[in-house]
Each structure stands twice: as C-alpha cells, then as structure tokens.
Design a protein around this motif. Structure first.
Motif, PDB file in Angstrom:
ATOM      1  N   ASP A   1      11.443  -8.246   3.349  1.00 50.97           N
ATOM      2  CA  ASP A   1      11.911  -7.877   2.007  1.00 50.97           C
ATOM      3  C   ASP A   1      13.377  -7.454   2.049  1.00 50.97           C
ATOM      4  N   ALA A   2      13.772  -6.761   3.113  1.00 51.78           N
ATOM      5  CA  ALA A   2      15.172  -6.339   3.259  1.00 51.78           C
ATOM      6  C   ALA A   2      16.075  -7.561   3.389  1.00 51.78           C
ATOM      7  N   ALA A   3      15.677  -8.504   4.229  1.00 52.57           N
ATOM      8  CA  ALA A   3      16.483  -9.711   4.424  1.00 52.57           C
ATOM      9  C   ALA A   3      16.622 -10.493   3.118  1.00 52.57           C
ATOM     10  N   LEU A   4      15.522 -10.633   2.390  1.00 52.93           N
ATOM     11  CA  LEU A   4      15.576 -11.371   1.129  1.00 52.93           C
ATOM     12  C   LEU A   4      16.384 -10.624   0.071  1.00 52.93           C
ATOM     13  N   GLU A   5      16.345  -9.320   0.109  1.00 55.42           N
ATOM     14  CA  GLU A   5      17.146  -8.526  -0.831  1.00 55.42           C
ATOM     15  C   GLU A   5      18.635  -8.759  -0.574  1.00 55.42           C
ATOM     16  N   LEU A   6      19.009  -8.886   0.685  1.00 51.89           N
ATOM     17  CA  LEU A   6      20.414  -9.117   1.027  1.00 51.89           C
ATOM     18  C   LEU A   6      20.891 -10.493   0.568  1.00 51.89           C
ATOM     19  N   VAL A   7      19.995 -11.473   0.588  1.00 55.72           N
ATOM     20  CA  VAL A   7      20.367 -12.818   0.143  1.00 55.72           C
ATOM     21  C   VAL A   7      20.855 -12.774  -1.301  1.00 55.72           C
ATOM     22  N   GLN A   8      20.252 -11.922  -2.113  1.00 58.22           N
ATOM     23  CA  GLN A   8      20.668 -11.795  -3.512  1.00 58.22           C
ATOM     24  C   GLN A   8      22.122 -11.374  -3.634  1.00 58.22           C
ATOM     25  N   GLU A   9      22.627 -10.664  -2.641  1.00 61.37           N
ATOM     26  CA  GLU A   9      24.004 -10.175  -2.679  1.00 61.37           C
ATOM     27  C   GLU A   9      25.021 -11.223  -2.248  1.00 61.37           C
TER      28      GLU A   9
ATOM     29  N   ARG B   1       4.026 -11.836   1.899  1.00 59.71           N
ATOM     30  CA  ARG B   1       4.700 -10.836   2.727  1.00 59.71           C
ATOM     31  C   ARG B   1       4.086 -10.701   4.120  1.00 59.71           C
ATOM     32  N   PRO B   2       2.758 -10.658   4.271  1.00 55.75           N
ATOM     33  CA  PRO B   2       2.211 -10.536   5.633  1.00 55.75           C
ATOM     34  C   PRO B   2       2.658 -11.666   6.569  1.00 55.75           C
ATOM     35  N   VAL B   3       2.794 -12.864   6.042  1.00 55.23           N
ATOM     36  CA  VAL B   3       3.250 -13.994   6.858  1.00 55.23           C
ATOM     37  C   VAL B   3       4.727 -13.816   7.199  1.00 55.23           C
ATOM     38  N   ARG B   4       5.549 -13.511   6.181  1.00 57.50           N
ATOM     39  CA  ARG B   4       6.987 -13.289   6.413  1.00 57.50           C
ATOM     40  C   ARG B   4       7.199 -12.172   7.418  1.00 57.50           C
ATOM     41  N   ASP B   5       6.468 -11.069   7.250  1.00 60.81           N
ATOM     42  CA  ASP B   5       6.646  -9.919   8.138  1.00 60.81           C
ATOM     43  C   ASP B   5       6.132 -10.197   9.549  1.00 60.81           C
ATOM     44  N   ALA B   6       5.135 -11.058   9.693  1.00 55.38           N
ATOM     45  CA  ALA B   6       4.659 -11.423  11.035  1.00 55.38           C
ATOM     46  C   ALA B   6       5.758 -12.151  11.800  1.00 55.38           C
ATOM     47  N   VAL B   7       6.453 -13.051  11.133  1.00 59.50           N
ATOM     48  CA  VAL B   7       7.585 -13.747  11.770  1.00 59.50           C
ATOM     49  C   VAL B   7       8.692 -12.740  12.069  1.00 59.50           C
ATOM     50  N   TYR B   8       8.971 -11.867  11.121  1.00 57.66           N
ATOM     51  CA  TYR B   8       9.991 -10.831  11.318  1.00 57.66           C
ATOM     52  C   TYR B   8       9.630  -9.969  12.534  1.00 57.66           C
ATOM     53  N   ASP B   9       8.382  -9.528  12.615  1.00 63.37           N
ATOM     54  CA  ASP B   9       7.946  -8.670  13.724  1.00 63.37           C
ATOM     55  C   ASP B   9       8.052  -9.375  15.071  1.00 63.37           C
ATOM     56  N   LEU B  10       7.744 -10.666  15.102  1.00 72.50           N
ATOM     57  CA  LEU B  10       7.865 -11.433  16.342  1.00 72.50           C
ATOM     58  C   LEU B  10       9.315 -11.413  16.840  1.00 72.50           C
ATOM     59  N   ILE B  11      10.247 -11.649  15.935  1.00 70.15           N
ATOM     60  CA  ILE B  11      11.667 -11.624  16.309  1.00 70.15           C
ATOM     61  C   ILE B  11      12.081 -10.209  16.697  1.00 70.15           C
TER      62      ILE B  11
ATOM     63  N   PRO C   1      19.077 -20.373  -2.592  1.00 71.03           N
ATOM     64  CA  PRO C   1      17.809 -21.076  -2.294  1.00 71.03           C
ATOM     65  C   PRO C   1      16.938 -20.337  -1.269  1.00 71.03           C
ATOM     66  N   MET C   2      17.547 -19.501  -0.433  1.00 67.24           N
ATOM     67  CA  MET C   2      16.764 -18.728   0.543  1.00 67.24           C
ATOM     68  C   MET C   2      15.779 -17.792  -0.160  1.00 67.24           C
ATOM     69  N   ARG C   3      16.066 -17.442  -1.400  1.00 65.57           N
ATOM     70  CA  ARG C   3      15.178 -16.550  -2.147  1.00 65.57           C
ATOM     71  C   ARG C   3      13.798 -17.172  -2.358  1.00 65.57           C
ATOM     72  N   LEU C   4      13.698 -18.496  -2.208  1.00 67.53           N
ATOM     73  CA  LEU C   4      12.411 -19.172  -2.355  1.00 67.53           C
ATOM     74  C   LEU C   4      11.390 -18.684  -1.333  1.00 67.53           C
ATOM     75  N   PHE C   5      11.861 -18.077  -0.238  1.00 68.05           N
ATOM     76  CA  PHE C   5      10.934 -17.549   0.761  1.00 68.05           C
ATOM     77  C   PHE C   5      10.078 -16.411   0.204  1.00 68.05           C
ATOM     78  N   ARG C   6      10.425 -15.890  -0.966  1.00 65.84           N
ATOM     79  CA  ARG C   6       9.597 -14.855  -1.589  1.00 65.84           C
ATOM     80  C   ARG C   6       8.207 -15.380  -1.940  1.00 65.84           C
ATOM     81  N   VAL C   7       8.062 -16.691  -2.071  1.00 67.81           N
ATOM     82  CA  VAL C   7       6.742 -17.247  -2.390  1.00 67.81           C
ATOM     83  C   VAL C   7       5.819 -17.202  -1.174  1.00 67.81           C
ATOM     84  N   VAL C   8       6.400 -17.089   0.014  1.00 64.63           N
ATOM     85  CA  VAL C   8       5.583 -16.935   1.221  1.00 64.63           C
ATOM     86  C   VAL C   8       5.010 -15.518   1.194  1.00 64.63           C
TER      87      VAL C   8
END
Length: 131
Positions: free
Chosen positions: A70-78, A94-104, A85-92
């Motif tokens: 959510d933090a990364a996507l919030e920054l894209v707005q700025e 959150r648990p899936v997005r955060d799982a990828v985030y946590d892995l990194i 177009p990166m904001r489209l990841f909001r449709v994914v």
C-alpha cells in the motif's frame, strides 16, 4: 501534507528506491527519513508502531500510515503521469501484493546488500530529508 517516506537506511535496495523517488518526484513533495534515525523513531512512536521493525517501507500521508505494498502504491500517485498505470496493481488483493513485498523484504540484504551506516543525502537533496 507532503508524504513522508520512512525507509530502512542501511538497506541498499531501499536506498536505491529513495534515489529513484528523488529523481521522479518532479514536484519535490516527498520528504524522506530513515527508520533508524531520531526523526524516524519519533514518528514510529507517535503512530504507535514498533521502533525496531525495519521490514516495511512506511508512508505517512494526510496523517495516515501506509505499509508494505500500500505504501509503494501510494507513492506511485505522487509520481508523474507515466507512472500512473502502476496503480492498476491495486486490483491485486492486498494479501497477494504483501506476500510478494514480504518475500523481497526478507531477502533484501541477501540479494542487494546492506551498508554499515544510514545513507547521507547529497547536498542538493538534503532539504528533502527530515531534520
């Protein structure tokens, strides 16, 4: 209120992300601070967040805390129109997005390295960092 980006100051990947944001935030709205810094620690305390947890990028915007993806996507707005177009990841979900985030986040030191000390901002961008 300008967004405040709190990041792991010794993480090479995180420092690279900050450099990216500095280059692409054309309006120079974002402010930055290392989670380990006095200012970062004070903000964590103010918002009731753990002061020894540096696994997540945090964005404070309009007195709200954004974490992980959510933090990364919030920054894209700025950023400029080309990044919207990166904001489209909001449709994914959150648990899936955060799982990828946590892995990194879990592997960032192993994959990208870490520094002994927090990054020192260049003189031309120092005004954008918390004092």
């Amino acid at each position: 209120m300008a967004p405040i980006v709190l990041f792991d100051g010794i993480c090479t990947f995180c420092n690279g992300a900050v450099q990216f944001l500095l280059r692409h935030d054309r309006k120079e709205r974002m402010q930055f601070g290392a989670l380990q810094s006095e200012e970062g620690q004070a903000l964590l305390q103010t918002y009731g967040l753990p002061q020894q947890e540096f696994q997540s990028l945090l964005v404070i915007k309009d007195h709200r805390i954004y974490k992980k993806s959510d933090a990364a996507l919030e920054l894209v707005q700025e950023l400029g129109v080309w990044w919207q177009p990166m904001r489209l990841f909001r449709v994914v979900p959150r648990p899936v997005r955060d799982a990828v985030y946590d892995l990194i986040a879990r592997n960032r030191y192993k994959w990208f390295g870490k520094n002994e000390h927090c990054m020192l901002p260049a003189p031309n961008v120092r005004h954008r960092f918390l004092k």
